[in-house]
Design a protein around this motif. Structure first.
Motif, PDB file in Angstrom:
ATOM      1  N   ASP A   1       0.808  -1.212   0.000  1.00 17.47           N
ATOM      2  CA  ASP A   1       0.000   0.000   0.000  1.00 17.47           C
ATOM      3  C   ASP A   1       0.847   1.270   0.000  1.00 17.47           C
ATOM      4  OD1 ASP A   1       0.891  -0.292   2.606  1.00 17.47           O
ATOM      5  OD2 ASP A   1      -1.021   0.222   3.523  1.00 17.47           O
ATOM      6  N   ALA A   2       2.128   1.131   0.341  1.00 15.25           N
ATOM      7  CA  ALA A   2       3.024   2.287   0.367  1.00 15.25           C
ATOM      8  C   ALA A   2       3.591   2.608  -1.017  1.00 15.25           C
ATOM      9  CB  ALA A   2       4.170   2.047   1.351  1.00 15.25           C
ATOM     10  N   VAL A   3       3.371   1.723  -1.984  1.00 13.84           N
ATOM     11  CA  VAL A   3       3.899   1.934  -3.337  1.00 13.84           C
ATOM     12  C   VAL A   3       2.902   2.792  -4.107  1.00 13.84           C
ATOM     13  CG1 VAL A   3       4.705   0.852  -5.462  1.00 13.84           C
ATOM     14  CG2 VAL A   3       5.088  -0.291  -3.251  1.00 13.84           C
ATOM     15  N   SER A   4       3.262   4.026  -4.312  1.00 13.35           N
ATOM     16  CA  SER A   4       2.378   4.985  -4.978  1.00 13.35           C
ATOM     17  C   SER A   4       2.029   4.519  -6.390  1.00 13.35           C
ATOM     18  CB  SER A   4       3.066   6.347  -5.041  1.00 13.35           C
ATOM     19  OG  SER A   4       2.254   7.267  -5.716  1.00 13.35           O
ATOM     20  N   GLY A   5       0.737   4.459  -6.687  1.00 17.69           N
ATOM     21  CA  GLY A   5       0.264   4.123  -8.028  1.00 17.69           C
ATOM     22  C   GLY A   5       0.209   2.637  -8.346  1.00 17.69           C
ATOM     23  N   LEU A   6       0.645   1.777  -7.420  1.00 17.41           N
ATOM     24  CA  LEU A   6       0.682   0.342  -7.714  1.00 17.41           C
ATOM     25  C   LEU A   6      -0.708  -0.223  -7.965  1.00 17.41           C
ATOM     26  CD1 LEU A   6       2.211  -2.296  -8.079  1.00 17.41           C
ATOM     27  CD2 LEU A   6       2.092  -2.631  -5.595  1.00 17.41           C
ATOM     28  N   ASN A   7      -1.667   0.107  -7.135  1.00 19.47           N
ATOM     29  CA  ASN A   7      -3.012  -0.427  -7.317  1.00 19.47           C
ATOM     30  C   ASN A   7      -3.588   0.002  -8.659  1.00 19.47           C
ATOM     31  OD1 ASN A   7      -5.205  -2.009  -6.258  1.00 19.47           O
ATOM     32  ND2 ASN A   7      -6.327  -0.084  -6.062  1.00 19.47           N
ATOM     33  N   GLU A   8      -3.405   1.256  -9.018  1.00 24.97           N
ATOM     34  CA  GLU A   8      -3.897   1.747 -10.303  1.00 24.97           C
ATOM     35  C   GLU A   8      -3.198   1.033 -11.464  1.00 24.97           C
ATOM     36  OE1 GLU A   8      -4.525   4.801  -7.188  1.00 24.97           O
ATOM     37  OE2 GLU A   8      -2.769   3.703  -7.834  1.00 24.97           O
ATOM     38  N   LEU A   9      -1.897   0.774 -11.312  1.00 23.91           N
ATOM     39  CA  LEU A   9      -1.142   0.063 -12.348  1.00 23.91           C
ATOM     40  C   LEU A   9      -1.683  -1.355 -12.515  1.00 23.91           C
ATOM     41  CD1 LEU A   9       1.201  -0.346 -14.324  1.00 23.91           C
ATOM     42  CD2 LEU A   9       2.670  -0.816 -12.362  1.00 23.91           C
ATOM     43  N   LEU A  10      -1.914  -2.044 -11.404  1.00 23.05           N
ATOM     44  CA  LEU A  10      -2.440  -3.406 -11.469  1.00 23.05           C
ATOM     45  C   LEU A  10      -3.826  -3.436 -12.103  1.00 23.05           C
ATOM     46  CD1 LEU A  10      -1.304  -4.729  -7.977  1.00 23.05           C
ATOM     47  CD2 LEU A  10      -0.328  -5.296 -10.218  1.00 23.05           C
ATOM     48  N   CYS A  11      -4.656  -2.465 -11.775  1.00 27.78           N
ATOM     49  CA  CYS A  11      -5.999  -2.409 -12.364  1.00 27.78           C
ATOM     50  C   CYS A  11      -5.932  -2.166 -13.865  1.00 27.78           C
ATOM     51  CB  CYS A  11      -6.833  -1.323 -11.688  1.00 27.78           C
ATOM     52  SG  CYS A  11      -7.319  -1.742 -10.000  1.00 27.78           S
ATOM     53  N   ALA A  12      -5.067  -1.265 -14.300  1.00 27.53           N
ATOM     54  CA  ALA A  12      -4.922  -0.992 -15.733  1.00 27.53           C
ATOM     55  C   ALA A  12      -4.402  -2.227 -16.461  1.00 27.53           C
ATOM     56  CB  ALA A  12      -3.987   0.203 -15.957  1.00 27.53           C
ATOM     57  N   ALA A  13      -3.420  -2.916 -15.876  1.00 31.32           N
ATOM     58  CA  ALA A  13      -2.878  -4.129 -16.500  1.00 31.32           C
ATOM     59  C   ALA A  13      -3.959  -5.197 -16.618  1.00 31.32           C
ATOM     60  CB  ALA A  13      -1.697  -4.647 -15.686  1.00 31.32           C
ATOM     61  N   ARG A  14      -4.761  -5.350 -15.586  1.00 30.67           N
ATOM     62  CA  ARG A  14      -5.843  -6.340 -15.619  1.00 30.67           C
ATOM     63  C   ARG A  14      -6.842  -5.995 -16.712  1.00 30.67           C
ATOM     64  NH1 ARG A  14      -8.698  -5.289 -11.013  1.00 30.67           N
ATOM     65  NH2 ARG A  14     -10.134  -4.113 -12.251  1.00 30.67           N
ATOM     66  N   GLU A  15      -7.157  -4.729 -16.849  1.00 31.86           N
ATOM     67  CA  GLU A  15      -8.163  -4.316 -17.817  1.00 31.86           C
ATOM     68  C   GLU A  15      -7.704  -4.478 -19.263  1.00 31.86           C
ATOM     69  OE1 GLU A  15     -11.382  -3.629 -17.327  1.00 31.86           O
ATOM     70  OE2 GLU A  15     -10.957  -4.183 -15.257  1.00 31.86           O
ATOM     71  N   VAL A  16      -6.398  -4.529 -19.498  1.00 32.61           N
ATOM     72  CA  VAL A  16      -5.903  -4.742 -20.860  1.00 32.61           C
ATOM     73  C   VAL A  16      -6.472  -6.043 -21.411  1.00 32.61           C
ATOM     74  CG1 VAL A  16      -3.847  -5.244 -22.256  1.00 32.61           C
ATOM     75  CG2 VAL A  16      -3.816  -3.352 -20.622  1.00 32.61           C
ATOM     76  N   THR A  17      -6.537  -7.081 -20.582  1.00 32.55           N
ATOM     77  CA  THR A  17      -7.090  -8.350 -21.050  1.00 32.55           C
ATOM     78  C   THR A  17      -8.528  -8.555 -20.606  1.00 32.55           C
ATOM     79  OG1 THR A  17      -6.220  -9.534 -19.128  1.00 32.55           O
ATOM     80  CG2 THR A  17      -4.864  -9.510 -21.130  1.00 32.55           C
ATOM     81  N   ALA A  18      -8.867  -8.201 -19.390  1.00 33.18           N
ATOM     82  CA  ALA A  18     -10.179  -8.534 -18.848  1.00 33.18           C
ATOM     83  C   ALA A  18     -11.318  -7.933 -19.652  1.00 33.18           C
ATOM     84  CB  ALA A  18     -10.280  -8.097 -17.389  1.00 33.18           C
ATOM     85  N   THR A  19     -11.187  -6.710 -20.072  1.00 35.12           N
ATOM     86  CA  THR A  19     -12.277  -6.085 -20.814  1.00 35.12           C
ATOM     87  C   THR A  19     -12.465  -6.741 -22.168  1.00 35.12           C
ATOM     88  OG1 THR A  19     -10.809  -4.418 -21.750  1.00 35.12           O
ATOM     89  CG2 THR A  19     -11.970  -3.830 -19.726  1.00 35.12           C
ATOM     90  N   GLN A  20     -11.420  -7.315 -22.714  1.00 30.32           N
ATOM     91  CA  GLN A  20     -11.506  -7.904 -24.039  1.00 30.32           C
ATOM     92  C   GLN A  20     -11.914  -9.382 -24.010  1.00 30.32           C
ATOM     93  OE1 GLN A  20     -11.217  -5.585 -26.620  1.00 30.32           O
ATOM     94  NE2 GLN A  20     -11.302  -4.467 -24.699  1.00 30.32           N
TER      95      GLN A  20
ATOM     96  N   ALA B   1      -5.965   2.372 -24.528  1.00 28.57           N
ATOM     97  CA  ALA B   1      -6.132   3.329 -23.426  1.00 28.57           C
ATOM     98  C   ALA B   1      -5.624   2.730 -22.112  1.00 28.57           C
ATOM     99  CB  ALA B   1      -7.593   3.748 -23.303  1.00 28.57           C
ATOM    100  N   GLN B   2      -5.976   1.473 -21.844  1.00 24.74           N
ATOM    101  CA  GLN B   2      -5.527   0.834 -20.607  1.00 24.74           C
ATOM    102  C   GLN B   2      -4.021   0.586 -20.629  1.00 24.74           C
ATOM    103  OE1 GLN B   2      -7.242   0.570 -17.936  1.00 24.74           O
ATOM    104  NE2 GLN B   2      -9.230   1.041 -18.775  1.00 24.74           N
ATOM    105  N   LEU B   3      -3.502   0.201 -21.796  1.00 23.83           N
ATOM    106  CA  LEU B   3      -2.061  -0.018 -21.928  1.00 23.83           C
ATOM    107  C   LEU B   3      -1.297   1.288 -21.739  1.00 23.83           C
ATOM    108  CD1 LEU B   3       0.046  -2.186 -22.444  1.00 23.83           C
ATOM    109  CD2 LEU B   3      -0.277  -1.819 -24.900  1.00 23.83           C
ATOM    110  N   ARG B   4      -1.803   2.360 -22.318  1.00 31.40           N
ATOM    111  CA  ARG B   4      -1.179   3.678 -22.124  1.00 31.40           C
ATOM    112  C   ARG B   4      -1.202   4.076 -20.641  1.00 31.40           C
ATOM    113  NH1 ARG B   4      -0.247   6.946 -26.438  1.00 31.40           N
ATOM    114  NH2 ARG B   4      -0.969   6.164 -28.433  1.00 31.40           N
ATOM    115  N   ARG B   5      -2.337   3.831 -19.993  1.00 35.49           N
ATOM    116  CA  ARG B   5      -2.455   4.186 -18.570  1.00 35.49           C
ATOM    117  C   ARG B   5      -1.463   3.387 -17.739  1.00 35.49           C
ATOM    118  NH1 ARG B   5      -2.642   7.738 -14.986  1.00 35.49           N
ATOM    119  NH2 ARG B   5      -3.769   7.214 -13.097  1.00 35.49           N
ATOM    120  N   ALA B   6      -1.348   2.085 -18.013  1.00 33.39           N
ATOM    121  CA  ALA B   6      -0.390   1.250 -17.288  1.00 33.39           C
ATOM    122  C   ALA B   6       1.034   1.755 -17.507  1.00 33.39           C
ATOM    123  CB  ALA B   6      -0.515  -0.211 -17.717  1.00 33.39           C
TER     124      ALA B   6
END
Length: 124
Positions: A41-60, A72-77
């Motif tokens: 939880d101390a790693v800034s942006g890690l949760n958002e990075l993991l969510c973006a990485a998941r969405e690269v495949t999950a949404t498709q 868009a998700q790949l760019r965000r990650a």
């Protein structure tokens, strides 16, 4: 986290999307939307990075093929990882030529190995 990363990597090497998706049941999915545990939880942006990485495949996997959403998700990650988004998308596009449904042929082990080396040299 290692299991999650292996799961995402298997998406790129899958010969059968149906089989890959069926294997998802073995992946322990916990905490989607929950706060990360300490000390992650101390790693800034890690949760958002993991969510973006998941969405690269999950949404498709469970929706219509929308390359603009993947990009868009790949760019965000990439942004969250401190990488150059345009370069990450270009490298990804160079590695996979999708058919009209969004899934081209499975990536070979040789291509995956070349990708690992190319990605490392491009991003470091």
């Amino acid at each position: 986290m290692e299991a999650f990363c292996r799961h995402l990597e298997r998406a790129a090497t899958a010969e059968s999307v149906v089989d890959w998706d069926a294997q998802s049941a073995a992946l322990v999915i916990t905490g989607l939307g929950d706060a990360l545990p300490p000390p992650l939880d101390a790693v800034s942006g890690l949760n958002e990075l993991l969510c973006a990485a998941r969405e690269v495949t999950a949404t498709q996997m469970h929706a219509a093929w929308t390359p603009e959403q993947v990009n868009a998700q790949l760019r965000r990650a990439a942004e969250l990882a401190g990488l150059e988004p345009a370069r990450v998308v270009a490298v990804a596009a160079d590695l996979h030529s999708a058919d009209g449904q969004g899934w081209g042929p499975a990536i070979t082990e040789a291509a995956c190995s070349a990708w690992s080396h190319k990605t490392y040299s491009v991003f470091n």
